[in-house]
Design an enzyme around this catalytic site. Structure first.
Site, PDB file in Angstrom:
ATOM      1  N   VAL A  76      41.717  47.173  39.201  1.00 52.75           N
ATOM      2  CA  VAL A  76      41.257  47.742  40.469  1.00 52.75           C
ATOM      3  C   VAL A  76      41.897  47.033  41.650  1.00 52.75           C
ATOM      4  O   VAL A  76      42.439  47.666  42.562  1.00 52.75           O
ATOM      5  CB  VAL A  76      39.724  47.661  40.572  1.00 52.75           C
ATOM      6  N   ASP A 117      43.074  35.462  42.996  1.00 50.68           N
ATOM      7  CA  ASP A 117      42.547  35.509  41.631  1.00 50.68           C
ATOM      8  C   ASP A 117      42.444  34.080  41.110  1.00 50.68           C
ATOM      9  O   ASP A 117      43.311  33.247  41.394  1.00 50.68           O
ATOM     10  CB  ASP A 117      43.454  36.349  40.722  1.00 50.68           C
ATOM     11  N   ARG A 154      48.017  34.547  36.076  1.00 53.57           N
ATOM     12  CA  ARG A 154      48.126  35.896  36.637  1.00 53.57           C
ATOM     13  C   ARG A 154      48.870  35.864  37.968  1.00 53.57           C
ATOM     14  O   ARG A 154      49.734  36.707  38.232  1.00 53.57           O
ATOM     15  CB  ARG A 154      46.722  36.469  36.818  1.00 53.57           C
ATOM     16  N   THR A 182      32.200  44.005  36.500  1.00 51.56           N
ATOM     17  CA  THR A 182      30.745  43.926  36.375  1.00 51.56           C
ATOM     18  C   THR A 182      30.374  44.395  34.965  1.00 51.56           C
ATOM     19  O   THR A 182      30.015  45.561  34.771  1.00 51.56           O
ATOM     20  CB  THR A 182      30.031  44.779  37.439  1.00 51.56           C
ATOM     21  N   THR A 223      31.312  48.123  40.478  1.00 51.52           N
ATOM     22  CA  THR A 223      30.199  49.007  40.156  1.00 51.52           C
ATOM     23  C   THR A 223      28.921  48.196  39.951  1.00 51.52           C
ATOM     24  O   THR A 223      28.896  47.234  39.171  1.00 51.52           O
ATOM     25  CB  THR A 223      30.503  49.806  38.882  1.00 51.52           C
ATOM     26  N   CYS A 226      33.972  51.401  32.330  1.00 53.78           N
ATOM     27  CA  CYS A 226      33.178  52.267  33.200  1.00 53.78           C
ATOM     28  C   CYS A 226      32.109  53.050  32.448  1.00 53.78           C
ATOM     29  O   CYS A 226      30.925  52.725  32.510  1.00 53.78           O
ATOM     30  CB  CYS A 226      34.091  53.237  33.952  1.00 53.78           C
ATOM     31  N   ARG A 262      39.232  46.258  27.276  1.00 54.49           N
ATOM     32  CA  ARG A 262      37.849  46.004  27.666  1.00 54.49           C
ATOM     33  C   ARG A 262      36.888  46.987  26.998  1.00 54.49           C
ATOM     34  O   ARG A 262      37.049  48.199  27.104  1.00 54.49           O
ATOM     35  CB  ARG A 262      37.695  46.075  29.188  1.00 54.49           C
TER      36      ARG A 262
END
Length: 520
Positions: free
Chosen positions: A17, A35, A40, A86, A121, A261, A332
């Site tokens: 995202v 981050d 990364r 989240t 979220t 999600c 994920r």
């Protein structure tokens, strides 16, 4: 309220995202991508994005975007946008740890006049009830006097090169009317699809969480229907095709529901519902169905093997595809692991191959050692005592060979369909499996019931009609990798033009290598 022209933006979290958002803001504003993962940051500075969401050219082309893991580099920012994960915990309750830690980080550099926008979220109320108190406590500032907050839920679809961050309409909100207008104007400056300004932060939070809850419940319905149709003995894909001729029938498909999600967000809503005294029966029922689909698919495979007199214990099974969806490396909350664990519980020996997946991440997150190169001939069955199978858990959709169970018998997944997890493959079969960059390599022609996967097979709406092999001048990987072939062209090349005209509406992609699997 600060001026939009002088805004300096800090993006907290550079994953699926945050990074695309940082790149877009970096084209227009001074932007700092933060981050906590130093590796990364180093990779991004070298123009490498392991999520494959942003190209090297895009990374190096944003002259106003910088990357850091040092907190001090955020101190000059005036707008902070939080894009951390989240997840849920082992008890399927919201795990707000990344969000609270990100809020603590921002609190240490927050100044008077700053604005903090959350994209992660959450359940309705989390921003103002959980995050804002942390910001106040750490910074010593007063909410809506010294600083403001906003919420603009992310709508990133990993692996989707058509629906990008700028081409998806954005919901925005703010803690005051002035803050809401600022947040809306900020996003409106980069989102070409436009914005929708919600009346409050809670409304925007609720809008996000029900987007995925609605999809989850709808997929659960189709999953249950597929189980019913399997018992009746009819093809789910044919039923959905027939029902889809009505204009208002929603085109959902059965499948594994994983990822960050759809398989997670409903638990945030049910958590809040129970906190206010309501028991969400339908949402939780849908979650139970979808969470059980991996085991259901594995059990169907086992039953089919028993019917063909293949011994499951000690059998060699190759699972193709581990990522939660096609054409992206995102592991994920992948539900492919449910299939693997269930097969292992039956004492099967399971190999997993997915060139999109990061082997180190697969080992760290799930304890799975990926097979770099499946051994030709290791998974074919010449006798019932040495059975093998190929399971690819995502239907015919995908570059990752996500086919629930490649089988000429078509008895592959709930009610003889293999469109697991796909709702966009009604008339076109997406990319086939890219085995390697070494071109086609024939591995022999084993005896029945083994058939070859790689040189090409014909899928339509999740059904395997027959396999075929294109001539070298059309099918060789070095000249044809990823090129879409219309079914008419394939049939002409193989001399099988008499096949159903309906198939000619579909498209196929040639695969790049031969591999024998058992058609159980």
């Amino acid at each position: 309220m600060q001026s939009l022209e002088h805004a300096r933006i800090g993006i907290i979290g550079l994953g699926y995202v945050g990074l695309p958002l940082a790149v877009e803001f970096g084209k227009r504003y001074d932007t700092v991508g933060f981050d906590i993962d130093a590796a990364r940051i180093a990779a991004l500075r070298n123009g490498v994005d392991h999520t494959l969401e942003v190209s090297a050219e895009e990374l190096t082309g944003c002259k106003r975007l910088s990357y850091t893991s040092a907190l001090d580099d955020l101190s000059a920012c005036s707008v902070y946008i939080v894009t951390v994960p989240t997840p849920i915990d082992a008890f399927k309750s919201p795990d707000l740890t990344p969000l609270t830690r990100a809020s603590e980080t921002i609190g240490r550099v927050l100044k008077t006049g700053d604005i903090v926008v959350y994209e992660s979220t959450v359940y309705p109320g989390a921003t103002e009830e959980v995050c804002v108190p942390i910001l106040e406590r750490i910074s010593g500032l007063v909410f809506n006097r010294d600083f403001h907050a906003g919420y603009s839920p992310e709508r990133i679809n990993p692996g989707d090169k058509q629906h990008r961050v700028t081409s998806i309409r954005k919901v925005t909100s703010g803690s005051t009317p002035e803050a809401a207008e600022f947040v809306d104007a900020l996003y409106r400056s980069i989102i070409t699809a436009g914005t929708h300004k919600a009346s409050s932060i809670k409304v925007a939070e609720a809008a996000k969480v029900i987007e995925n809850t609605q999809r989850d419940v709808n997929i659960a319905l189709i999953n249950e229907l597929s189980m019913i149709f399997d018992r009746i003995g009819i093809d789910t894909s044919e039923v959905l095709e027939a029902a889809g001729t009505k204009w208002n029938f929603l085109p959902f498909r059965p499948g594994l529901v994983g990822g960050h999600c759809i398989g997670v967000d409903p638990y945030y809503l049910t958590h809040k519902a129970q906190a206010v005294g309501h028991h969400p029966e339908m949402i939780l029922a849908g979650r139970r169905i979808n969470d059980g689909m991996g085991a259901y698919v594995a059990q169907r495979v086992v039953k089919l093997m028993h019917k063909r007199q293949h011994h499951v214990a000690g059998s060699r099974i190759l699972v193709l595809g581990l990522t939660f969806k096609e054409n992206c490396p995102d592991l994920r909350n992948t539900k492919v692991t449910d299939i693997i664990r269930e097969l292992q519980d039956f004492s099967a020996k399971v190999d997993v191959h997915d060139p999109w997946a990061n082997a180190a991440e697969a080992l760290h997150e799930y304890g799975l050692q990926l097979t770099d190169e499946p051994v030709a001939g290791a998974y074919d069955s010449q006798s019932p005592t040495n059975s093998s199978a190929l399971v690819a858990p995502r239907g015919c959709a995908a570059c990752c060979a996500k086919a629930a169970f490649c089988s000429t018998s078509r008895a592959c997944c709930p009610s003889r369909m293999s469109t697991v997890g796909c709702d966009d493959d009604r008339d076109q079969v997406p990319t086939g499996y890219r085995w390697s960059a070494r071109g086609c390599g024939h591995v022999g022609r084993p005896a029945s019931p083994v058939f070859e996967v790689g040189a090409g097979w014909l899928h339509w709406r999740g059904r395997v009609f027959r396999h075929f092999r294109l001539p070298d001048h059309q099918g060789h990987q070095s000249r044809n990798r990823g090129r879409a072939l219309h079914v008419r062209e394939v049939l002409r090349a193989t001399g099988q033009e008499a096949l159903s005209s309906a198939l000619r509406r579909a498209a196929v992609r040639t695969c790049c290598r031969l591999f024998p699997v058992v058609a159980i």
